[in-house]
Design a protein around this motif. Sequence first.
Motif, short mmCIF file in Angstrom:
data_model
loop_
_atom_site.label_atom_id
_atom_site.label_comp_id
_atom_site.label_asym_id
_atom_site.label_seq_id
_atom_site.Cartn_x
_atom_site.Cartn_y
_atom_site.Cartn_z
N PHE B 139 0.86 -1.18 0.00
CA PHE B 139 0.00 0.00 0.00
C PHE B 139 0.90 1.23 0.00
O PHE B 139 1.93 1.24 0.68
CB PHE B 139 -0.84 0.09 1.29
CG PHE B 139 -1.79 -1.03 1.49
CD1 PHE B 139 -2.99 -1.08 0.80
CD2 PHE B 139 -1.50 -2.06 2.39
CE1 PHE B 139 -3.89 -2.11 1.00
CE2 PHE B 139 -2.40 -3.09 2.60
CZ PHE B 139 -3.59 -3.13 1.90
N TYR B 140 0.52 2.28 -0.72
CA TYR B 140 1.16 3.57 -0.46
C TYR B 140 0.07 4.55 -0.07
O TYR B 140 -0.96 4.68 -0.71
CB TYR B 140 2.04 4.06 -1.61
CG TYR B 140 1.40 4.17 -2.97
CD1 TYR B 140 1.30 3.07 -3.80
CD2 TYR B 140 0.93 5.40 -3.44
CE1 TYR B 140 0.74 3.18 -5.05
CE2 TYR B 140 0.36 5.51 -4.70
CZ TYR B 140 0.26 4.40 -5.50
OH TYR B 140 -0.30 4.51 -6.75
N LEU B 141 0.30 5.18 1.08
CA LEU B 141 -0.73 5.96 1.75
C LEU B 141 -0.22 7.36 2.02
O LEU B 141 0.98 7.58 2.13
CB LEU B 141 -1.10 5.29 3.08
CG LEU B 141 -1.46 3.82 3.00
CD1 LEU B 141 -1.33 3.17 4.37
CD2 LEU B 141 -2.86 3.64 2.45
N LYS B 142 -1.13 8.31 2.17
CA LYS B 142 -0.78 9.69 2.53
C LYS B 142 -1.47 10.00 3.85
O LYS B 142 -2.51 10.63 3.88
CB LYS B 142 -1.28 10.65 1.43
CG LYS B 142 -0.73 10.35 0.05
CD LYS B 142 0.71 10.78 -0.05
CE LYS B 142 1.36 10.22 -1.30
NZ LYS B 142 2.77 10.59 -1.38
N PRO B 143 -0.92 9.52 4.96
CA PRO B 143 -1.68 9.52 6.20
C PRO B 143 -1.68 10.85 6.97
O PRO B 143 -2.59 11.11 7.73
CB PRO B 143 -0.98 8.45 7.03
CG PRO B 143 0.42 8.43 6.54
CD PRO B 143 0.39 8.86 5.11
N ASN B 144 -0.67 11.68 6.78
CA ASN B 144 -0.54 12.89 7.58
C ASN B 144 -0.64 12.61 9.09
O ASN B 144 -1.36 13.27 9.83
CB ASN B 144 -1.58 13.94 7.16
CG ASN B 144 -1.24 15.33 7.69
OD1 ASN B 144 -0.06 15.63 7.94
ND2 ASN B 144 -2.24 16.16 7.90
N LEU B 145 0.07 11.57 9.52
CA LEU B 145 0.11 11.19 10.93
C LEU B 145 1.44 11.65 11.51
O LEU B 145 2.40 11.84 10.78
CB LEU B 145 0.05 9.66 11.06
CG LEU B 145 -1.24 8.96 10.66
CD1 LEU B 145 -1.01 7.46 10.63
CD2 LEU B 145 -2.36 9.30 11.64
N ASN B 146 1.50 11.80 12.83
CA ASN B 146 2.82 12.01 13.40
C ASN B 146 3.54 10.65 13.47
O ASN B 146 2.93 9.60 13.27
CB ASN B 146 2.76 12.73 14.75
CG ASN B 146 2.03 11.92 15.78
OD1 ASN B 146 2.24 10.70 15.87
ND2 ASN B 146 1.17 12.54 16.54
N MET B 147 4.85 10.70 13.74
CA MET B 147 5.65 9.48 13.60
C MET B 147 5.17 8.36 14.54
O MET B 147 5.17 7.20 14.17
CB MET B 147 7.12 9.77 13.82
CG MET B 147 7.71 10.58 12.65
SD MET B 147 9.52 10.56 12.64
CE MET B 147 9.86 12.07 11.74
N ALA B 148 4.75 8.72 15.73
CA ALA B 148 4.31 7.69 16.69
C ALA B 148 3.05 6.98 16.19
O ALA B 148 2.96 5.76 16.23
CB ALA B 148 4.06 8.32 18.06
N ASP B 149 2.08 7.76 15.69
CA ASP B 149 0.86 7.14 15.18
C ASP B 149 1.10 6.34 13.91
O ASP B 149 0.43 5.33 13.66
CB ASP B 149 -0.22 8.20 14.93
CG ASP B 149 -0.83 8.70 16.23
OD1 ASP B 149 -0.66 8.02 17.27
OD2 ASP B 149 -1.49 9.76 16.22
N ALA B 150 2.05 6.80 13.10
CA ALA B 150 2.35 6.06 11.87
C ALA B 150 2.88 4.67 12.18
O ALA B 150 2.59 3.72 11.47
CB ALA B 150 3.34 6.84 11.01
N ALA B 151 3.63 4.56 13.28
CA ALA B 151 4.14 3.25 13.67
C ALA B 151 2.98 2.29 13.97
O ALA B 151 3.11 1.09 13.84
CB ALA B 151 5.06 3.37 14.88
N LEU B 152 1.83 2.86 14.35
CA LEU B 152 0.64 2.03 14.60
C LEU B 152 0.15 1.36 13.32
O LEU B 152 -0.44 0.29 13.36
CB LEU B 152 -0.50 2.89 15.16
CG LEU B 152 -0.44 3.24 16.63
CD1 LEU B 152 -1.56 4.21 16.97
CD2 LEU B 152 -0.56 1.98 17.49
N VAL B 153 0.37 2.01 12.18
CA VAL B 153 -0.12 1.46 10.92
C VAL B 153 0.55 0.12 10.63
O VAL B 153 -0.09 -0.81 10.15
CB VAL B 153 0.09 2.46 9.76
CG1 VAL B 153 -0.31 1.83 8.42
CG2 VAL B 153 -0.69 3.75 10.00
#
Lengths: 328, 328
Positions: B139-153
């Motif tokens: 998948f390539y995503l454009k999440p606009n998350l901070n780094m900590a939340d992105a690790a949740l993905v």
Amino acid sequence: MSTKLRILSVLEQQKGQSISGQTLADILGLSRTSIWKGIKTLQKEGYIIEAVTNKGYRLSAKSDVISAETIRPSLLAALQDLSMHTFKTIDSTNDEARRLSSKDPIRQGIVLSEEQTKGRGRLGKSFYSPSQTGIYMSFYLKPNLNMADAALVTTATAVAVCLAIEKLTTKKPQIKWVNDIYLGDTKICGILTEAVSDFESGKVETLIVGIGLNVKEPSAGFPTELEAIAGFLTSSAEKASFDRNLLIAEIANQFYTIYQAIEERSFLAEYKKRCFVLGKKITFKERNQQFEAVPIDIDPKGGLVVRLSDGHQRTLSYGEIIMKKPFE
Amino acid sequence: MSTKLRILSVLEQQKGQSISGQTLADILGLSRTSIWKGIKTLQKEGYIIEAVTNKGYRLSAKSDVISAETIRPSLLAALQDLSMHTFKTIDSTNDEARRLSSKDPIRQGIVLSEEQTKGRGRLGKSFYSPSQTGIYMSFYLKPNLNMADAALVTTATAVAVCLAIEKLTTKKPQIKWVNDIYLGDTKICGILTEAVSDFESGKVETLIVGIGLNVKEPSAGFPTELEAIAGFLTSSAEKASFDRNLLIAEIANQFYTIYQAIEERSFLAEYKKRCFVLGKKITFKERNQQFEAVPIDIDPKGGLVVRLSDGHQRTLSYGEIIMKKPFE
């Protein structure tokens, strides 16, 4: 090297002085027609080359075109093999650096452009990048650093830009944490660092460091919304002879020197010296809450140590701090 | 839709059953010659289509080719417009996803390939990706998350793969922290998450989530060095009829459902249920030192909370933990 670049290299060596077409032809072992064609091509590319009857060709001291061939001789030996990509115009040198590095997972290089049509700054802001008045450059690196150390590279870049400016001019640039470079009360340079990292290993694989530096005042001035905040490096008296290629090479050299020894973190002392926010009153936002604080130190990871109004200490890792003008 | 894909879609609907060339021509309003040409093209692409005299064409139940057209009807409505890029072979679906996302800074999508020539795993390891026996998707995503939340993905993806497998099979996959999926003592799936982030804002702009899932045992078996550790999802009895397209769609659907509500972190409960390392003895390395510990919890950021032998607690954010086999 192409005919065009061989001619350019001779003209560069005697910038501001005339050299006859015949002498050029003799030196390079080319016909007069080849010399004439080469000169025409260079003129089309923006080089100011004057042809004076009986005197020959002269590369004007005012000629100011970014060119890899002009930059390369001024680079440190270790950087001689670096890939250099120059553009008349590009969306964003960081975007181009990302495209280049995603095609080639190993090589490192520099992207340069006379103009950016979609120059990007921090927090999704745009960066005004009119043609031939600034330096818009991006390094793409394969550092294999962990995320904390990679953040040091962005801090190191601010120091490299300051050292390069100090070496080539009499200016005293200062740093607004994280990475904005100021002359007096106006910002002359922004740095945007982007990383491609692997979450599982915590390693940064590709690091893209973009530098946007306003060298001269744009001929039409800055857009209204930037007038009060944007500055430029060279005054109108100096700008005629200012050589962006030399500054680009110097930034690359300073950057490389720091980057090679980044683990030692000795550049942090240079950063602190130029970081004018220490001891001043700032505000910063966090989750829609605003805090007042006084920065007291730069930590070993480049974070900003601040003392809050209640006496507590905090370290900011990223984000934007706000200061009232005038700064001094 | 092309002729080829219109024919495929009719054959897919009656997979395993014959349909005459004339009927196909009538349904699709095409000539018998066009049908014949379309069938030839599909066969060349790997679809097993049998032509039986007097009975017509039949898409074999064994036919197993990854195709966007076969996947799309099984996707949730919200995913119908997703860009889908399928390849016979590619260096790495993550690398292709990165190239695609660096060209287009807005769009999100999926990259799929029958084979990877440079499949990558965690910590720079390679991921064995022989043709048509696995699912290699990014998948390539454009999440606009901070780094900590992105690790949740990346943690969420492991849950999505488990839920998809559980829905379509009777298997009970389990998760080895961070992101490896096991059946019994062998690993059947690895997940490699890469992020493009902006250091100054601390935001992740592009997130690339790669999934490598061994579906069937490769016809030549696994390479010797993988024999003891690599497993596969379907036994030889099941694999003939196993439809990778359906599993791909289900993984995408499960992923999307969790991803939409990632801030709620309710998937962490599902993660914990399947995370077999909790309560077991593990070792991990840090700066060349080795530690023994017992994982006791998953924290709200997906980190592994461990108790060291001296009684102290630590939270691991990334890296690899080592366990002795057998796991149970």
